[in-house]
Each structure stands twice: as C-alpha cells, then as structure tokens.
Design a protein around this motif. Sequence first.
Motif, PDB file in Angstrom:
ATOM      1  N   ALA A 128       0.827  -1.217   0.000  1.00 22.07           N
ATOM      2  CA  ALA A 128       0.000   0.000   0.000  1.00 22.07           C
ATOM      3  C   ALA A 128       0.859   1.265   0.000  1.00 22.07           C
ATOM      4  CB  ALA A 128      -0.930  -0.001   1.213  1.00 22.07           C
ATOM      5  N   GLN A 129       2.172   1.102   0.210  1.00 19.79           N
ATOM      6  CA  GLN A 129       3.067   2.264   0.270  1.00 19.79           C
ATOM      7  C   GLN A 129       3.817   2.432  -1.050  1.00 19.79           C
ATOM      8  OE1 GLN A 129       5.570   1.718   3.790  1.00 19.79           O
ATOM      9  NE2 GLN A 129       4.051   2.785   5.004  1.00 19.79           N
ATOM     10  N   ALA A 130       4.499   3.569  -1.179  1.00 19.43           N
ATOM     11  CA  ALA A 130       5.317   3.821  -2.370  1.00 19.43           C
ATOM     12  C   ALA A 130       6.408   2.758  -2.465  1.00 19.43           C
ATOM     13  CB  ALA A 130       5.957   5.203  -2.273  1.00 19.43           C
ATOM     14  N   THR A 131       6.898   2.533  -3.676  1.00 16.32           N
ATOM     15  CA  THR A 131       7.988   1.570  -3.851  1.00 16.32           C
ATOM     16  C   THR A 131       9.281   2.163  -3.283  1.00 16.32           C
ATOM     17  OG1 THR A 131       8.615   2.502  -5.985  1.00 16.32           O
ATOM     18  CG2 THR A 131       6.986   0.703  -6.009  1.00 16.32           C
ATOM     19  N   ARG A 132      10.207   1.271  -3.024  1.00 18.91           N
ATOM     20  CA  ARG A 132      11.521   1.693  -2.527  1.00 18.91           C
ATOM     21  C   ARG A 132      12.169   2.669  -3.526  1.00 18.91           C
ATOM     22  NH1 ARG A 132      16.491  -2.572  -1.434  1.00 18.91           N
ATOM     23  NH2 ARG A 132      17.754  -1.184  -0.119  1.00 18.91           N
ATOM     24  N   GLU A 142      13.989   8.104  -5.185  1.00 17.04           N
ATOM     25  CA  GLU A 142      13.961   9.151  -6.218  1.00 17.04           C
ATOM     26  C   GLU A 142      13.814  10.550  -5.628  1.00 17.04           C
ATOM     27  OE1 GLU A 142      10.822   8.664  -9.202  1.00 17.04           O
ATOM     28  OE2 GLU A 142      11.799   6.754  -9.689  1.00 17.04           O
ATOM     29  N   ILE A 143      13.008  10.670  -4.549  1.00 14.14           N
ATOM     30  CA  ILE A 143      12.733  12.002  -3.988  1.00 14.14           C
ATOM     31  C   ILE A 143      13.718  12.385  -2.877  1.00 14.14           C
ATOM     32  CG2 ILE A 143      10.267  11.897  -4.538  1.00 14.14           C
ATOM     33  CD1 ILE A 143       9.861  11.440  -1.421  1.00 14.14           C
ATOM     34  N   ALA A 144      14.675  11.469  -2.585  1.00 13.37           N
ATOM     35  CA  ALA A 144      15.580  11.695  -1.448  1.00 13.37           C
ATOM     36  C   ALA A 144      16.706  12.658  -1.795  1.00 13.37           C
ATOM     37  CB  ALA A 144      16.186  10.369  -1.004  1.00 13.37           C
TER      38      ALA A 144
END
Length: 200
Positions: free
Chosen positions: A158-162, A167-169
């Motif tokens: 249910a969460q974003a993929t690793r 990518e946003i880090a």
Amino acid sequence: MLKIGLTGGIGSGKSEVSRLLVECGAVLVDADRVAREVVAPGTPGLAAIVDAFGAEVLAADGSLDRPRLGSIVFADPDKRAVLNAIVHPLVGARSRELEAAAPEDAVVVHDVPLLAENGLESLYDVVIVVDVAPETQLDRLVRLRGMTEADARARMAAQATREKRREIADIVIDNDVPLEELRRRVREVWAELSERASAP
C-alpha cells in the motif's frame, strides 16, 4: 529554520532515526503522533471518521479502534482516500502550529510516513529517506510487530515503492546496518544539516 521531511517504508526504522536526530538537537514533528492527537476522543476529526465509517470503528472506551479502521482502509483504496481526506488537512494544520513554535534557527524534522505517496517532497528543504531491503521490512514487521506475513505484505504494497522513495531523497540513510553504524551515519547527516541551517 531548516525543514526536513523524514520518511521511509513501514518497518524501515524511521522512528529510530528520528530519535537519534532529536538526540543531536532536532525539533521533531511526528506525523503519526499528530495523527493520533487530531482523532482523539472529543475531536472533530474523530466525529468525521465515525460519520464516514460508522460507530464500529470505535473501541469500547470511545477512542478510535485503529486496527479495525486499518483493516477496512488498507483493503480498499477508495476508503483509504476518504480517511486521508479527513485526517491529512488536520495533521497539516497541527504540524504547522508545532513548527511555528520552534526556535528560528532550529532544524525541524517532520517524520512523515506517507511523504512519497502524497507527493509532499516540495514542502521541505531536505528530504531524508530511511532505506532498508524489503526482506528486512518484512522480517521486522512479522518478528517485532507481530503481524502476519500477509498483513505485512499488504501494508508494504500500500506504500510507495523503494525506488519511488529513493527518487525524492536528498539524503538516504541505509538502516540495514548495526545500531552503532546507524548512529554514526545520523551524526554525519546532522553535521550537514546544522551547517545548512546556520548558513546565511
């Protein structure tokens, strides 16, 4: 003030990283804690949830039965969207109040589990992602939190993929390491954040 968005998948050890950052001197705004506060008994948040989902999401003492509500919303994306539409604006408003109360030169760490999922990265000066392998997440959820493997996998799915989180880090903290190693890495990150916070 430097605004940090701290995130990571369920079971990544994000709470441990936020605890270590607080030890270094960060001001913590914990979205999970705020989310519990805005749906405490007697709040408009709880009343709105009961309106949307019915009284069966209440525990005997009148508080929110989080596992019961969780089992409803994690199985149904539409219901999850209804819940998020109630809770997120309340959490956002309360988080801004807490942030406004912090000293001007503070490093304010917002611990936000669903930062990537909700596209919130632009709200922060720096996004830190606590990263672990999916096998580590699964092991921690089953072994430490007592979830069934099916439940744990559903929460993870249910969460974003690793990949999406990475990518946003701006900064990635690997938490597939012993605690001492993690502590060393957090101190390194803290030194970098402090430098940025004090830059004119």
